[in-house]
Design a protein around this motif. Structure first.
Motif, short mmCIF file in Angstrom:
data_model
loop_
_atom_site.label_atom_id
_atom_site.label_comp_id
_atom_site.label_asym_id
_atom_site.label_seq_id
_atom_site.Cartn_x
_atom_site.Cartn_y
_atom_site.Cartn_z
N ALA A 4 14.12 -16.42 -9.19
CA ALA A 4 15.07 -15.49 -9.32
C ALA A 4 15.67 -14.95 -8.07
N LYS A 5 16.82 -14.11 -8.03
CA LYS A 5 17.32 -13.56 -7.24
C LYS A 5 16.95 -11.86 -7.22
N VAL A 6 16.57 -11.37 -6.17
CA VAL A 6 16.13 -9.92 -6.10
C VAL A 6 17.25 -9.10 -5.35
N VAL A 7 17.53 -8.14 -6.29
CA VAL A 7 18.60 -7.12 -5.77
C VAL A 7 18.13 -5.73 -5.77
N GLY A 8 18.64 -4.80 -4.89
CA GLY A 8 18.18 -3.60 -4.54
C GLY A 8 17.82 -3.28 -3.29
N ASN A 9 16.72 -2.25 -3.04
CA ASN A 9 16.36 -1.75 -1.93
C ASN A 9 15.17 -2.36 -1.63
N GLN A 10 14.82 -2.32 -0.32
CA GLN A 10 13.43 -2.53 0.30
C GLN A 10 12.31 -1.89 -0.68
N SER A 11 11.27 -2.60 -0.91
CA SER A 11 10.33 -2.15 -1.94
C SER A 11 9.20 -1.37 -1.11
N TYR A 12 8.47 -0.80 -1.87
CA TYR A 12 7.53 0.41 -1.14
C TYR A 12 6.58 -0.40 0.02
N GLY A 13 5.95 -1.50 -0.33
CA GLY A 13 5.17 -2.09 0.77
C GLY A 13 3.67 -1.71 0.37
N LYS A 14 3.21 -1.77 -0.58
CA LYS A 14 1.59 -1.58 -0.91
C LYS A 14 1.17 -2.99 -1.44
N GLY A 15 0.44 -3.51 -0.21
CA GLY A 15 0.06 -4.77 -0.19
C GLY A 15 -1.46 -5.04 -0.35
N SER A 16 -2.23 -3.95 -1.18
CA SER A 16 -3.56 -3.93 -1.04
C SER A 16 -4.26 -4.01 -2.51
N VAL A 17 -5.65 -4.61 -2.65
CA VAL A 17 -6.20 -4.58 -3.90
C VAL A 17 -7.43 -3.89 -3.93
N GLN A 18 -7.58 -3.05 -5.13
CA GLN A 18 -8.66 -2.32 -5.16
C GLN A 18 -9.66 -2.87 -6.42
N SER A 19 -11.02 -2.80 -6.19
CA SER A 19 -11.90 -2.95 -7.07
C SER A 19 -12.76 -2.00 -7.63
N LEU A 20 -12.88 -1.81 -8.91
CA LEU A 20 -13.75 -0.67 -9.43
C LEU A 20 -15.07 -0.73 -9.48
N ILE A 21 -15.83 -0.28 -8.77
CA ILE A 21 -17.15 -0.49 -8.70
C ILE A 21 -18.10 0.66 -9.18
N PRO A 22 -18.74 0.31 -10.31
CA PRO A 22 -19.66 1.46 -10.89
C PRO A 22 -20.83 1.93 -9.89
N LEU A 23 -21.15 3.03 -10.19
CA LEU A 23 -22.16 3.64 -9.46
C LEU A 23 -23.43 4.13 -10.41
N GLY A 24 -24.56 3.79 -9.97
CA GLY A 24 -25.78 4.48 -11.08
C GLY A 24 -25.64 3.93 -12.40
N ASP A 25 -25.23 5.22 -13.27
CA ASP A 25 -25.39 4.61 -14.95
C ASP A 25 -24.09 4.27 -15.17
N GLY A 26 -23.11 4.22 -14.39
CA GLY A 26 -21.86 3.80 -14.71
C GLY A 26 -20.86 4.82 -15.18
N ASN A 27 -21.44 6.02 -14.90
CA ASN A 27 -20.46 7.32 -15.43
C ASN A 27 -19.50 7.63 -14.02
N GLU B 5 2.15 -5.42 3.19
CA GLU B 5 1.44 -4.05 3.29
C GLU B 5 2.53 -3.40 4.52
N GLY B 6 3.10 -2.11 4.14
CA GLY B 6 3.62 -1.34 5.02
C GLY B 6 5.15 -1.86 5.15
N VAL B 7 5.45 -2.94 4.54
CA VAL B 7 6.96 -3.41 4.76
C VAL B 7 7.53 -3.67 3.56
N GLY B 8 7.05 -4.22 2.44
CA GLY B 8 7.66 -4.39 1.12
C GLY B 8 8.54 -5.59 1.21
N VAL B 9 9.02 -5.80 -0.06
CA VAL B 9 9.58 -7.00 -0.34
C VAL B 9 11.23 -6.98 -0.09
N THR B 10 11.82 -7.84 0.72
CA THR B 10 13.24 -7.69 1.24
C THR B 10 14.19 -8.28 0.18
#
Length: 421
Positions: free
Chosen positions: A324-347, A366-371
């Motif tokens: 695909a071709k990409v059209v528009g503005n430079q994107s936000y630049g959020k390039g990290s992944v989060q894991s959801l880790i339960p604590l204790g009894d899971g609540n 990260e901090g740059v975005g897609v051009t």
């Protein structure tokens, strides 16, 4: 013109330890939750939870903080709070209410009034109204300026403070006083809170066989919804589908799995995304399986400065694989992944940044975005105005898109590029 957007929205993954990953950017200010999706209070943490939090940060956080054993033993609630504040803005402690709202949001459901609000020139301004929401039914429009919430003036309050007023569940309804252009007097609305189903995707067949697909977020249902929308475009009796515009503008992201699955729909082969972190399972590579749902029909992707995370994964995957071709503005630049880790009894849980992702070309955004391949500046389109039909007669015959006709320069360019292929 100054813009500020409140970071209160998340698109979560399952709470299974380490196996489901979030890659969401919480920046769209939909004031529609009964429970704020902010970091839960750590003042009442038990010693076991403190130990779990410290262990997980030391073992899995994307950056090595070099916590010593003696430091772990000495940590109290205040020190844990200080430690969490030192992490990146996407890593948070989540209490039980946060988790409930998080999981509901994963399934495209939330409770609230359904308005998207930003701070524009020091005014709390509605920039989008969710279809089939209480706000839509009440008659609130994009462009309305909120001046009072339940009897409290917003004129000297921040976006975060206004969010708290709207989400105050001590009121069964929300009374909004707004200022609207061309009206001398303010207008008053009483809006009920209720559960709203948020659609991830919508589509429309434009002129000359161009399909338009807007993806608003990446939830558990996005793959299914996108597949259905593509099928509808391909089966439209009016004209064969000759090209597709995928609109990712103002898409804040969602789950990593959803972004990968949607990218795989359009790719025959190639890398979609890779992730890298300190622990073994954080290092993954995701590849496309054979089978392009469009069988090579050309694609143009629209992005802007609010296209983030999972949206950036999809845009980069299609761009780097020459799909695909990409059209528009430079994107936000959020390039990290989060894991959801339960604590204790899971609540309760720890939402922790455990990896950074890299595009098929091996680039961290990260901090740059897609051009974009073709850079075209344009004012941000709110979520409710994304499905814009350029031709007046088409808009009149398309009641599901009850939006004003806008001069969408990026969409016009996308259609032009498709016509040349």
């Amino acid at each position: 013109m100054t813009h500020k957007t409140l970071q209160i929205r998340l698109f979560p993954a399952s709470c299974t330890r380490y196996s489901f990953l979030l890659c969401s950017l919480a920046f769209i200010a939909f004031f529609c939750f009964s429970n704020p999706l902010l970091a839960g209070s750590v003042k009442d943490l038990k010693s076991q939870q403190i130990s779990e939090i410290l262990f997980n940060i030391k073992a899995y956080y994307v950056d090595d903080l070099s916590l010593t054993k003696s430091a772990e033993d000495a940590f109290n609630n205040q020190q844990v709070e200080m430690l969490l504040n030192q992490l990146d803005p996407y890593s948070k402690y989540l209490n039980e209410n946060d988790l409930d709202a998080l999981f509901n949001n994963t399934n495209g459901q939330y409770t609230g009034v359904g308005i998207e609000v930003k701070e524009v020139d020091d005014n709390i301004t509605v920039v989008g109204v969710v279809k089939n929401s209480p706000a839509k039914k009440a008659g609130i429009l994009a462009g309305d300026i909120i001046v009072n919430v339940n009897g409290t003036s917003t004129l000297t309050r921040s976006l975060e403070q206004v969010a708290s007023l709207i989400k105050d569940d001590s009121f069964s309804t929300v009374k909004l006083t707004i200022k609207r252009a061309q009206y001398k007097k303010t207008l008053s609305f009483t809006v009920d809170r209720r559960e709203i189903n948020l659609e991830s995707a919508s589509s429309q067949l434009l002129d000359s066989g161009t399909g338009y697909l807007a993806i608003n977020n990446f939830s558990n249902h996005t793959l299914h919804e996108v597949a259905l929308q593509i099928a509808a475009l391909k089966n439209d009796y009016r004209t064969p589908l000759k090209g597709l515009v995928i609109d990712l503008r103002d898409n804040p992201g969602g789950t990593l799995q959803s972004a990968v699955a949607v990218a795989d729909l359009f790719l025959q082969s190639g890398t979609i995304v890779t992730t890298k972190g300190r622990y073994y399972d954080a290092n993954q590579a995701y590849y496309a399986k054979r089978g392009d749902i469009l069988k090579g029909i050309p694609i143009v992707v629209l992005i802007n400065e609010n296209s983030a995370s999972a949206a950036e994964i999809l845009a980069a995957a299609l761009k780097d694989n020459k799909r695909a071709k990409v059209v528009g503005n430079q994107s936000y630049g959020k390039g990290s992944v989060q894991s959801l880790i339960p604590l204790g009894d899971g609540n309760t849980a720890l939402k922790l940044t455990t990896a950074k992702y890299f595009t098929p070309a091996g680039i961290s955004i990260e901090g740059v975005g897609v051009t974009p391949d073709v850079a075209i500046a344009q004012a941000t389109l709110p979520q409710s105005n994304k499905a814009v039909i350029i031709k007046n007669e088409q808009n009149k015959n398309t009641p599901q898109f009850e939006h004003e006709i806008l001069g969408d320069l990026q969409l016009v360019k996308a259609k032009q590029l498709l016509s040349m292929q």
